[in-house]
Every structure is written in structure tokens, then in C-alpha cells.
Motif scaffolding. Structure first.
Motif, PDB file in Angstrom:
ATOM      1  N   ARG A  59      29.232  -9.945 -21.226  1.00 50.77           N
ATOM      2  CA  ARG A  59      29.511  -8.646 -21.823  1.00 50.77           C
ATOM      3  C   ARG A  59      28.323  -7.710 -21.740  1.00 50.77           C
ATOM      4  NH1 ARG A  59      28.644  -7.916 -27.584  1.00 50.77           N
ATOM      5  NH2 ARG A  59      27.272  -9.550 -28.332  1.00 50.77           N
ATOM      6  N   ASN A  60      28.622  -6.431 -21.890  1.00 48.58           N
ATOM      7  CA  ASN A  60      27.610  -5.386 -21.905  1.00 48.58           C
ATOM      8  C   ASN A  60      28.012  -4.378 -22.967  1.00 48.58           C
ATOM      9  OD1 ASN A  60      26.259  -2.905 -21.449  1.00 48.58           O
ATOM     10  ND2 ASN A  60      25.843  -3.493 -19.358  1.00 48.58           N
ATOM     11  N   THR A  61      27.080  -4.032 -23.846  1.00 47.95           N
ATOM     12  CA  THR A  61      27.365  -3.102 -24.939  1.00 47.95           C
ATOM     13  C   THR A  61      26.508  -1.846 -24.863  1.00 47.95           C
ATOM     14  OG1 THR A  61      25.750  -4.196 -26.363  1.00 47.95           O
ATOM     15  CG2 THR A  61      28.017  -4.981 -26.487  1.00 47.95           C
ATOM     16  N   GLY A  98      19.457  -1.889 -17.457  1.00 45.22           N
ATOM     17  CA  GLY A  98      20.670  -2.640 -17.768  1.00 45.22           C
ATOM     18  C   GLY A  98      20.413  -4.069 -18.220  1.00 45.22           C
ATOM     19  N   ASN A  99      21.428  -4.646 -18.846  1.00 47.54           N
ATOM     20  CA  ASN A  99      21.408  -6.063 -19.180  1.00 47.54           C
ATOM     21  C   ASN A  99      22.831  -6.577 -19.305  1.00 47.54           C
ATOM     22  OD1 ASN A  99      22.382  -5.920 -21.957  1.00 47.54           O
ATOM     23  ND2 ASN A  99      20.387  -5.128 -22.511  1.00 47.54           N
ATOM     24  N   ILE A 100      22.950  -7.884 -19.245  1.00 51.13           N
ATOM     25  CA  ILE A 100      24.229  -8.564 -19.439  1.00 51.13           C
ATOM     26  C   ILE A 100      24.000  -9.661 -20.469  1.00 51.13           C
ATOM     27  CG2 ILE A 100      25.951 -10.090 -18.372  1.00 51.13           C
ATOM     28  CD1 ILE A 100      25.618  -8.579 -15.811  1.00 51.13           C
ATOM     29  N   ILE A 101      24.936  -9.777 -21.399  1.00 47.15           N
ATOM     30  CA  ILE A 101      24.859 -10.821 -22.423  1.00 47.15           C
ATOM     31  C   ILE A 101      25.802 -11.942 -21.995  1.00 47.15           C
ATOM     32  CG2 ILE A 101      25.206 -11.363 -24.849  1.00 47.15           C
ATOM     33  CD1 ILE A 101      24.852  -8.264 -25.327  1.00 47.15           C
ATOM     34  N   VAL A 102      25.248 -13.149 -21.832  1.00 48.62           N
ATOM     35  CA  VAL A 102      26.029 -14.316 -21.429  1.00 48.62           C
ATOM     36  C   VAL A 102      26.191 -15.209 -22.653  1.00 48.62           C
ATOM     37  CG1 VAL A 102      26.183 -16.297 -19.883  1.00 48.62           C
ATOM     38  CG2 VAL A 102      25.101 -14.188 -19.085  1.00 48.62           C
ATOM     39  N   GLY A 103      27.434 -15.464 -23.036  1.00 50.26           N
ATOM     40  CA  GLY A 103      27.702 -16.297 -24.206  1.00 50.26           C
ATOM     41  C   GLY A 103      28.439 -17.561 -23.819  1.00 50.26           C
ATOM     42  N   THR A 104      28.136 -18.648 -24.529  1.00 53.97           N
ATOM     43  CA  THR A 104      28.779 -19.935 -24.305  1.00 53.97           C
ATOM     44  C   THR A 104      29.329 -20.453 -25.623  1.00 53.97           C
ATOM     45  OG1 THR A 104      27.213 -20.445 -22.544  1.00 53.97           O
ATOM     46  CG2 THR A 104      28.446 -22.288 -23.461  1.00 53.97           C
ATOM     47  N   SER A 105      30.558 -20.941 -25.596  1.00 52.68           N
ATOM     48  CA  SER A 105      31.186 -21.533 -26.769  1.00 52.68           C
ATOM     49  C   SER A 105      31.721 -22.902 -26.392  1.00 52.68           C
ATOM     50  CB  SER A 105      32.323 -20.635 -27.256  1.00 52.68           C
ATOM     51  OG  SER A 105      33.130 -21.316 -28.193  1.00 52.68           O
ATOM     52  N   ASN A 144      31.441   6.202 -21.084  1.00 48.57           N
ATOM     53  CA  ASN A 144      31.308   6.180 -22.535  1.00 48.57           C
ATOM     54  C   ASN A 144      32.577   6.750 -23.163  1.00 48.57           C
ATOM     55  OD1 ASN A 144      30.943   9.106 -23.274  1.00 48.57           O
ATOM     56  ND2 ASN A 144      29.139   8.893 -21.965  1.00 48.57           N
ATOM     57  N   PHE A 145      32.717   6.512 -24.445  1.00 48.62           N
ATOM     58  CA  PHE A 145      33.885   6.960 -25.186  1.00 48.62           C
ATOM     59  C   PHE A 145      33.413   8.000 -26.189  1.00 48.62           C
ATOM     60  CE2 PHE A 145      36.953   6.389 -28.740  1.00 48.62           C
ATOM     61  CZ  PHE A 145      38.092   6.787 -28.081  1.00 48.62           C
ATOM     62  N   ASN A 146      33.446   9.260 -25.759  1.00 48.15           N
ATOM     63  CA  ASN A 146      33.021  10.363 -26.613  1.00 48.15           C
ATOM     64  C   ASN A 146      31.603  10.136 -27.148  1.00 48.15           C
ATOM     65  OD1 ASN A 146      33.562  12.885 -27.635  1.00 48.15           O
ATOM     66  ND2 ASN A 146      34.501  12.115 -29.513  1.00 48.15           N
ATOM     67  N   GLY A 147      30.701   9.641 -26.286  1.00 50.81           N
ATOM     68  CA  GLY A 147      29.308   9.412 -26.657  1.00 50.81           C
ATOM     69  C   GLY A 147      29.007   8.030 -27.192  1.00 50.81           C
ATOM     70  N   SER A 148      30.011   7.201 -27.392  1.00 50.04           N
ATOM     71  CA  SER A 148      29.807   5.828 -27.857  1.00 50.04           C
ATOM     72  C   SER A 148      29.979   4.874 -26.681  1.00 50.04           C
ATOM     73  CB  SER A 148      30.824   5.465 -28.939  1.00 50.04           C
ATOM     74  OG  SER A 148      30.668   6.295 -30.059  1.00 50.04           O
ATOM     75  N   PRO A 149      29.234   3.744 -26.676  1.00 49.13           N
ATOM     76  CA  PRO A 149      29.363   2.806 -25.557  1.00 49.13           C
ATOM     77  C   PRO A 149      30.753   2.180 -25.475  1.00 49.13           C
ATOM     78  CG  PRO A 149      27.630   2.103 -27.092  1.00 49.13           C
ATOM     79  CD  PRO A 149      28.261   3.321 -27.663  1.00 49.13           C
ATOM     80  N   ILE A 150      31.179   1.921 -24.257  1.00 48.62           N
ATOM     81  CA  ILE A 150      32.396   1.149 -24.025  1.00 48.62           C
ATOM     82  C   ILE A 150      31.942  -0.277 -23.738  1.00 48.62           C
ATOM     83  CG2 ILE A 150      34.386   0.794 -22.525  1.00 48.62           C
ATOM     84  CD1 ILE A 150      34.275   3.805 -21.898  1.00 48.62           C
ATOM     85  N   GLU A 151      32.343  -1.206 -24.585  1.00 49.11           N
ATOM     86  CA  GLU A 151      31.922  -2.595 -24.393  1.00 49.11           C
ATOM     87  C   GLU A 151      32.732  -3.227 -23.265  1.00 49.11           C
ATOM     88  OE1 GLU A 151      31.019  -6.629 -26.944  1.00 49.11           O
ATOM     89  OE2 GLU A 151      32.234  -5.078 -27.847  1.00 49.11           O
ATOM     90  N   SER A 152      32.020  -3.730 -22.259  1.00 47.97           N
ATOM     91  CA  SER A 152      32.652  -4.436 -21.147  1.00 47.97           C
ATOM     92  C   SER A 152      32.611  -5.921 -21.446  1.00 47.97           C
ATOM     93  CB  SER A 152      31.888  -4.170 -19.848  1.00 47.97           C
ATOM     94  OG  SER A 152      31.839  -2.800 -19.570  1.00 47.97           O
ATOM     95  N   ILE A 153      33.750  -6.583 -21.331  1.00 50.94           N
ATOM     96  CA  ILE A 153      33.819  -8.020 -21.629  1.00 50.94           C
ATOM     97  C   ILE A 153      34.637  -8.710 -20.544  1.00 50.94           C
ATOM     98  CG2 ILE A 153      34.617  -9.795 -23.235  1.00 50.94           C
ATOM     99  CD1 ILE A 153      34.419  -7.730 -25.456  1.00 50.94           C
ATOM    100  N   TYR A 154      34.116  -9.828 -20.053  1.00 54.60           N
ATOM    101  CA  TYR A 154      34.872 -10.709 -19.173  1.00 54.60           C
ATOM    102  C   TYR A 154      34.751 -12.101 -19.766  1.00 54.60           C
ATOM    103  CZ  TYR A 154      36.618 -13.178 -15.135  1.00 54.60           C
ATOM    104  OH  TYR A 154      37.355 -13.980 -14.318  1.00 54.60           O
ATOM    105  N   GLU A 155      35.863 -12.697 -20.116  1.00 58.81           N
ATOM    106  CA  GLU A 155      35.823 -14.000 -20.775  1.00 58.81           C
ATOM    107  C   GLU A 155      36.585 -15.033 -19.960  1.00 58.81           C
ATOM    108  OE1 GLU A 155      37.123 -15.822 -25.036  1.00 58.81           O
ATOM    109  OE2 GLU A 155      36.021 -13.937 -25.032  1.00 58.81           O
ATOM    110  N   ILE A 156      35.947 -16.179 -19.777  1.00 57.55           N
ATOM    111  CA  ILE A 156      36.547 -17.320 -19.101  1.00 57.55           C
ATOM    112  C   ILE A 156      36.777 -18.354 -20.197  1.00 57.55           C
ATOM    113  CG2 ILE A 156      36.240 -19.065 -17.304  1.00 57.55           C
ATOM    114  CD1 ILE A 156      33.974 -17.164 -16.208  1.00 57.55           C
ATOM    115  N   SER A 157      38.032 -18.686 -20.452  1.00 59.34           N
ATOM    116  CA  SER A 157      38.304 -19.560 -21.590  1.00 59.34           C
ATOM    117  C   SER A 157      38.733 -20.957 -21.171  1.00 59.34           C
ATOM    118  CB  SER A 157      39.380 -18.943 -22.480  1.00 59.34           C
ATOM    119  OG  SER A 157      40.567 -18.784 -21.769  1.00 59.34           O
TER     120      SER A 157
END
Length: 179
Positions: A166-168, A120-127, A81-94
Motif C-alpha cells: 500500500r501507499n498512503t 515515494g515509498n511502499i508499505i509492505v504488510g504481512t499477516s 488525490n481526492f480534493n487535496g487528500s491522499p488516495i490510498e493505493s492497496i493491493y492485497e494478496i490473501s
């Protein structure tokens, strides 16, 4: 040097640059150079909220930052974490074009596999065609590994597709073995 001087350090093969945002040097911003795997090779990631006026390394295992006014020493680039706030993890395949940039393709489903983490969870996004991301959340709670199939990815044909994982969550990791 002056209290409002810029200073930098190489850590984990990335340049960390801190600059003062006012003449007194009380407030600083930190910029971390992107890795060479980033699509934008010239990108810088801003870090705000920690008022650092010095960097120090303990060999190759620990990276520290000295506070500008409180005398506190922070351990940097460490933890979940970043001083108590979540660190957003992102992996993007473009811009996946799947062999031809000119033909329309339909993606029927994804298979994602990785390590489970309690709560835990993972958010999967498609564009499609560089449009907005449509996201689906996968619950990864439990132990050992998860394997999930996401169906109905694209409703119509598309020439290119972008995928974002991503994970937030606060203090939760994101481990993906295969996608």
C-alpha cells in the motif's frame, strides 16, 4: 426527477451509484461497485466529501460529476488525490497456502521490484493466519527502478499468509513490477 433521487452511471466497467442522504438532496454519497477481482464480489466502495447530483461522460475518456449546490463540475476518477487528500493505493494478496493448507511454512524473505518515484515509498504488510499485519516501509525515492529484499518475514511456521502492498502518500503512485 426529484432532487433527492438516486442516479447511476457505468464508468470503467464499474457501476457508480449516488444517493441522497437527506430529503432536500443537498448531501450525497457515492458508491462504486468493486471489480470482479475483489475477494468480496458484492463489495461497494463509498466515496464521501463531494456533493454530486449528476454524472456525465465525454465518450470513453472523461467522467464528470455536477455539484449539488455550487454549479461546479468535477472531473471524477482522475488524478492522484481526492480534493487535496491522499488516495490510498492497496493491493492485497490473501490466503496464500503454498501448496498445502495443512503444513506450516516459513517465509524467509520477499523480493519486490518496481518503478522509483521521487519521495515515494511502499508499505509492505504481512499477516499470518489472518492476524494483524506487520508492516515494513520501503523507500522508492529516485529514478528508474528499485529492487528491495525484505528479510525476516515470518518468525515461526504458518499455514497461511496474507500480503498487503500500500501507499498512503499525497500525489505519489505505487508501481510494482514483481513481488
Amino acid at each position: 426527477g426529484a432532487v433527492n433521487r438516486a442516479f447511476a452511471e457505468i464508468w470503467d466497467n464499474r457501476l457508480w451509484l449516488a444517493v441522497s442522504t437527506e430529503a432536500s438532496g443537498k448531501f450525497s454519497k457515492i458508491y462504486v461497485k468493486s471489480r470482479i477481482t475483489n475477494a468480496n464480489k458484492n463489495a461497494w466502495m463509498p466515496i464521501e466529501g463531494i456533493n454530486i447530483r449528476s454524472f456525465a461522460r465525454d465518450g470513453t475518456s472523461t467522467f464528470y460529476g455536477g455539484a449539488a449546490s455550487t454549479g461546479v463540475v468535477y472531473r471524477l476518477d482522475y488524478g492522484t488525490n481526492f480534493n487535496g487528500s491522499p488516495i490510498e493505493s492497496i493491493y492485497e494478496i490473501s490466503d496464500i497456502i503454498m501448496d498445502s493448507p495443512y503444513k506450516n511454512k516459513m517465509i524467509q524473505k520477499y523480493l519486490i521490484e518496481g518503478d522509483k518515484e521521487t519521495g515515494g515509498n511502499i508499505i509492505v504488510g504481512t499477516s499470518s493466519e489472518d492476524g494483524d499485519f506487520t508492516e515494513t516501509t520501503i523507500q522508492t525515492s529516485g529514478s528508474e527502478t528499485y529492487r528491495e529484499v525484505i528479510e525476516g518475514v515470518t518468525n515461526s511456521g504458518t499455514k497461511s499468509i496474507n500480503i498487503r502492498l500500500r501507499n498512503t502518500q499525497l500525489d505519489k503512485g505505487m508501481t510494482v513490477h514483481s513481488f
